[in-house]
Design a protein around this motif. Structure first.
Motif, mmCIF file in Angstrom:
data_model
loop_
_atom_site.group_PDB
_atom_site.id
_atom_site.type_symbol
_atom_site.label_atom_id
_atom_site.label_comp_id
_atom_site.label_asym_id
_atom_site.label_seq_id
_atom_site.Cartn_x
_atom_site.Cartn_y
_atom_site.Cartn_z
ATOM 1 N N THR A 124 98.466 -49.911 -68.910
ATOM 2 C CA THR A 124 98.179 -50.354 -67.554
ATOM 3 C C THR A 124 96.674 -50.369 -67.350
ATOM 4 O OG1 THR A 124 100.246 -49.413 -66.785
ATOM 5 C CG2 THR A 124 98.598 -49.903 -65.113
ATOM 6 N N GLU A 125 96.154 -51.519 -66.924
ATOM 7 C CA GLU A 125 94.716 -51.663 -66.735
ATOM 8 C C GLU A 125 94.273 -51.383 -65.314
ATOM 9 O OE1 GLU A 125 94.028 -55.613 -68.209
ATOM 10 O OE2 GLU A 125 93.613 -54.833 -70.207
ATOM 11 N N SER A 126 95.197 -51.334 -64.370
ATOM 12 C CA SER A 126 94.853 -51.122 -62.972
ATOM 13 C C SER A 126 94.937 -49.641 -62.624
ATOM 14 C CB SER A 126 95.805 -51.906 -62.068
ATOM 15 O OG SER A 126 95.561 -51.608 -60.715
ATOM 16 N N ASP A 127 93.999 -49.165 -61.811
ATOM 17 C CA ASP A 127 94.025 -47.788 -61.343
ATOM 18 C C ASP A 127 94.897 -47.638 -60.101
ATOM 19 O OD1 ASP A 127 92.319 -46.981 -63.356
ATOM 20 O OD2 ASP A 127 90.524 -47.294 -62.151
ATOM 21 N N GLN A 128 95.249 -48.763 -59.466
ATOM 22 C CA GLN A 128 96.050 -48.735 -58.253
ATOM 23 C C GLN A 128 97.525 -48.645 -58.618
ATOM 24 O OE1 GLN A 128 95.050 -52.266 -56.110
ATOM 25 N NE2 GLN A 128 92.890 -51.734 -55.932
ATOM 26 N N GLU A 129 98.264 -47.811 -57.888
ATOM 27 C CA GLU A 129 99.690 -47.646 -58.167
ATOM 28 C C GLU A 129 100.503 -48.856 -57.724
ATOM 29 O OE1 GLU A 129 101.469 -43.922 -57.156
ATOM 30 O OE2 GLU A 129 99.608 -42.858 -57.539
ATOM 31 N N GLU A 130 100.084 -49.489 -56.647
ATOM 32 C CA GLU A 130 100.807 -50.646 -56.144
ATOM 33 C C GLU A 130 100.645 -51.814 -57.102
ATOM 34 O OE1 GLU A 130 100.673 -53.673 -52.357
ATOM 35 O OE2 GLU A 130 100.104 -51.593 -52.043
ATOM 36 N N ASN A 131 101.752 -52.365 -57.552
ATOM 37 C CA ASN A 131 101.798 -53.499 -58.484
ATOM 38 C C ASN A 131 101.203 -53.187 -59.866
ATOM 39 O OD1 ASN A 131 103.019 -55.166 -56.540
ATOM 40 N ND2 ASN A 131 101.026 -55.746 -55.717
ATOM 41 N N ALA A 132 101.150 -51.918 -60.236
ATOM 42 C CA ALA A 132 100.592 -51.533 -61.537
ATOM 43 C C ALA A 132 101.389 -52.126 -62.692
ATOM 44 C CB ALA A 132 100.550 -50.012 -61.661
#
Length: 66
Positions: free
Chosen positions: A32-40
């Motif tokens: 996972t490249e995103s730090d945000q939990e939403e739509n990770a």
């Protein structure tokens, strides 16, 4: 059923830490490249992960550069 066996010493490639060719464990992982939990779950990308069997140094290379 046929199966493939990896060489007993693993895949041999250059280790930047050891500064010589060493056996490596290689796998493909979805990271996972995103730090945000939403739509990770939509930010996962395949990476080639190689770990040196001698020193434990790990390199991760993104498989697609879209």
């Amino acid at each position: 059923m046929a199966s493939k066996h990896s060489p007993p010493d693993g895949i041999v490639e250059q280790c930047s830490n050891c500064e010589r060719e060493q056996p490596h464990e290689v796998s493909i992982d979805l990271l996972t490249e995103s730090d945000q939990e939403e739509n990770a779950e939509f930010s996962r990308e395949p990476y080639r992960v190689a770990t040196c069997r001698v020193c434990g140094d790990t390199t991760k290379t993104r498989m697609n550069n879209a």
